[in-house]
Design a protein around this motif. Structure first.
Motif, mmCIF file in Angstrom:
data_model
loop_
_atom_site.group_PDB
_atom_site.id
_atom_site.type_symbol
_atom_site.label_atom_id
_atom_site.label_comp_id
_atom_site.label_asym_id
_atom_site.label_seq_id
_atom_site.Cartn_x
_atom_site.Cartn_y
_atom_site.Cartn_z
ATOM 1 N N SER A 149 0.829 -1.205 0.000
ATOM 2 C CA SER A 149 0.000 0.000 0.000
ATOM 3 C C SER A 149 0.870 1.263 0.000
ATOM 4 C CB SER A 149 -0.928 0.006 1.221
ATOM 5 O OG SER A 149 -1.788 -1.117 1.200
ATOM 6 N N LEU A 150 1.970 1.230 0.759
ATOM 7 C CA LEU A 150 2.887 2.386 0.764
ATOM 8 C C LEU A 150 3.495 2.602 -0.609
ATOM 9 C CD1 LEU A 150 4.706 1.937 4.207
ATOM 10 C CD2 LEU A 150 2.980 3.646 3.594
ATOM 11 N N PHE A 151 3.939 1.530 -1.248
ATOM 12 C CA PHE A 151 4.496 1.668 -2.600
ATOM 13 C C PHE A 151 3.435 2.150 -3.583
ATOM 14 C CE2 PHE A 151 7.964 -1.044 -1.066
ATOM 15 C CZ PHE A 151 9.060 -0.441 -1.666
ATOM 16 N N PHE A 152 2.213 1.681 -3.415
ATOM 17 C CA PHE A 152 1.136 2.115 -4.297
ATOM 18 C C PHE A 152 0.843 3.601 -4.108
ATOM 19 C CE2 PHE A 152 -3.509 2.507 -5.104
ATOM 20 C CZ PHE A 152 -3.490 2.206 -6.457
ATOM 21 N N LEU A 153 0.794 4.052 -2.865
ATOM 22 C CA LEU A 153 0.558 5.479 -2.602
ATOM 23 C C LEU A 153 1.725 6.332 -3.086
ATOM 24 C CD1 LEU A 153 -0.997 5.252 0.980
ATOM 25 C CD2 LEU A 153 -2.184 5.661 -1.188
ATOM 26 N N ASP A 154 2.959 5.801 -2.931
ATOM 27 C CA ASP A 154 4.125 6.532 -3.434
ATOM 28 C C ASP A 154 4.092 6.640 -4.943
ATOM 29 O OD1 ASP A 154 6.853 7.726 -2.898
ATOM 30 O OD2 ASP A 154 7.417 6.058 -4.224
ATOM 31 N N ALA A 155 3.645 5.564 -5.614
ATOM 32 C CA ALA A 155 3.532 5.620 -7.079
ATOM 33 C C ALA A 155 2.484 6.635 -7.506
ATOM 34 C CB ALA A 155 3.189 4.227 -7.620
ATOM 35 N N ILE A 156 1.381 6.719 -6.770
ATOM 36 C CA ILE A 156 0.355 7.725 -7.087
ATOM 37 C C ILE A 156 0.914 9.137 -6.893
ATOM 38 C CG2 ILE A 156 -1.872 8.635 -6.366
ATOM 39 C CD1 ILE A 156 -2.717 5.798 -5.685
ATOM 40 N N ARG A 157 1.668 9.312 -5.802
ATOM 41 C CA ARG A 157 2.248 10.630 -5.530
ATOM 42 C C ARG A 157 3.208 11.055 -6.640
ATOM 43 N NH1 ARG A 157 6.833 12.517 -3.827
ATOM 44 N NH2 ARG A 157 7.660 10.397 -3.625
ATOM 45 N N GLU A 158 4.090 10.138 -7.067
ATOM 46 C CA GLU A 158 5.037 10.466 -8.133
ATOM 47 C C GLU A 158 4.325 10.706 -9.457
ATOM 48 O OE1 GLU A 158 7.953 7.438 -8.383
ATOM 49 O OE2 GLU A 158 9.021 8.061 -6.561
ATOM 50 N N MET A 159 3.284 9.905 -9.726
ATOM 51 C CA MET A 159 2.564 10.087 -10.981
ATOM 52 C C MET A 159 1.878 11.445 -11.017
ATOM 53 S SD MET A 159 -0.215 7.467 -12.681
ATOM 54 C CE MET A 159 -1.367 7.711 -11.338
ATOM 55 N N ARG A 160 1.276 11.863 -9.915
ATOM 56 C CA ARG A 160 0.647 13.180 -9.859
ATOM 57 C C ARG A 160 1.695 14.294 -9.924
ATOM 58 N NH1 ARG A 160 -3.719 13.643 -5.184
ATOM 59 N NH2 ARG A 160 -3.985 15.626 -6.315
ATOM 60 N N LYS A 161 2.832 14.043 -9.284
ATOM 61 C CA LYS A 161 3.901 15.055 -9.288
ATOM 62 C C LYS A 161 4.419 15.299 -10.695
ATOM 63 C CE LYS A 161 8.656 15.639 -7.668
ATOM 64 N NZ LYS A 161 9.764 15.033 -6.877
ATOM 65 N N TYR A 162 4.752 14.212 -11.398
ATOM 66 C CA TYR A 162 5.310 14.383 -12.744
ATOM 67 C C TYR A 162 4.247 14.849 -13.733
ATOM 68 C CZ TYR A 162 9.371 11.980 -10.844
ATOM 69 O OH TYR A 162 10.457 11.618 -10.088
ATOM 70 N N SER A 163 3.015 14.464 -13.533
ATOM 71 C CA SER A 163 1.941 14.986 -14.392
ATOM 72 C C SER A 163 1.794 16.490 -14.199
ATOM 73 C CB SER A 163 0.627 14.278 -14.062
ATOM 74 O OG SER A 163 0.711 12.914 -14.336
ATOM 75 N N TYR A 164 1.893 16.933 -12.946
ATOM 76 C CA TYR A 164 1.783 18.370 -12.669
ATOM 77 C C TYR A 164 2.964 19.131 -13.263
ATOM 78 C CZ TYR A 164 1.513 22.713 -10.023
ATOM 79 O OH TYR A 164 1.445 24.044 -9.658
ATOM 80 N N GLU A 165 4.181 18.560 -13.145
ATOM 81 C CA GLU A 165 5.346 19.217 -13.716
ATOM 82 C C GLU A 165 5.249 19.314 -15.232
ATOM 83 O OE1 GLU A 165 8.797 17.165 -12.443
ATOM 84 O OE2 GLU A 165 8.696 17.881 -10.362
#
Length: 230
Positions: free
Chosen positions: A60-76
């Motif tokens: 679950s932590l890795f899944f949430l981290d992947a969501i965070r990175e995906m949103r971060k790079y999408s925003y960038e």
């Protein structure tokens, strides 16, 4: 791919292989249940709920981290495209690459998490199915035994009824014979009574005749004595 995501991908492949292996219809649920209840897996299964929760939390932590990175790079990437200043093609390619990696990690961690829950549920269902099948076989054996016992009891009851009927028939025949004996004895009694009455009447007649003879003899002897006196 970094080491942690390589491990997560390996876990996903292992989970997928185990899930497919569990779904093979060649191996029966009873066999799987015996495997799950083996000494090695049972020693592990004593703490399985802790292992399951810990590994579920890690995924679950890795899944949430992947969501965070995906949103971060999408925003960038969206900020780069909205910006007024020009940007190079290399920067855009790097942004897309980072977003692609984040999306890849998202799918890997998501599928790993999903397969982990499915695998746990599938093992539980297989064990429950094996137990239900074993109980069903035991219930069928018990029902078969009860049916055989009931058939024997019915057979015994039928034999007892036939025996009772035979006893009743024998008693009825004995009653008939006793009645016939009674009628025969009554007839013999009546005949004996009639014969006794006839004998009694004959005896009375003979007594009367004897008395008459005695009187005649007395008269005759009196007459002889009177003649001698003369």
């Amino acid at each position: 791919m970094s080491i942690q995501w390589t491990l997560i991908a390996g876990v996903m492949y292992v989970e997928l292989a185990v899930t497919i292996f569990l779904l093979i219809p060649i191996i029966s649920p009873q066999r799987w249940h015996s495997i799950f209840k083996s000494r090695f897996l049972r020693s592990i299964g004593n703490m399985s709920h802790i292992y399951f929760k810990v590994f579920l939390g890690v995924l679950s932590l890795f899944f949430l981290d992947a969501i965070r990175e995906m949103r971060k790079y999408s925003y960038e990437l969206s900020e780069q495209q909205r910006g007024d200043h020009g940007y190079h093609l290399d920067a855009e390619m790097q942004a897309h690459m980072r977003l692609f990696r984040a999306q890849r990690n998202f799918y890997i961690s998501g599928f790993s998490l999903f397969l982990w829950v499915v695998l746990q549920r599938l093992m539980t269902l297989i064990s429950n199915l094996a137990v239900a099948m074993a109980e069903g076989h035991a219930a069928l054996k018990q029902a078969k035994t009860a049916s055989e016992t009931a058939a024997q009891l019915l057979k015994q009851d039928k034999a007892d009824k036939e025996e009772d009927q035979q006893k009743e028939a024998n008693v009825s025949n004995e009653i008939k014979e006793l009645k016939e004996d009674k009628r025969r004895l009554e007839a013999e009694r009546d005949a004996a009574l009639k014969q006794a009455e006839a004998v009694s009447r004959e005896y009375d007649r003979m007594l009367e005749e004897h008395a008459k003879l005695q009187e005649q003899m007395k008269k005759a002897s009196g007459a002889e004595e009177s003649k001698k006196d003369d």
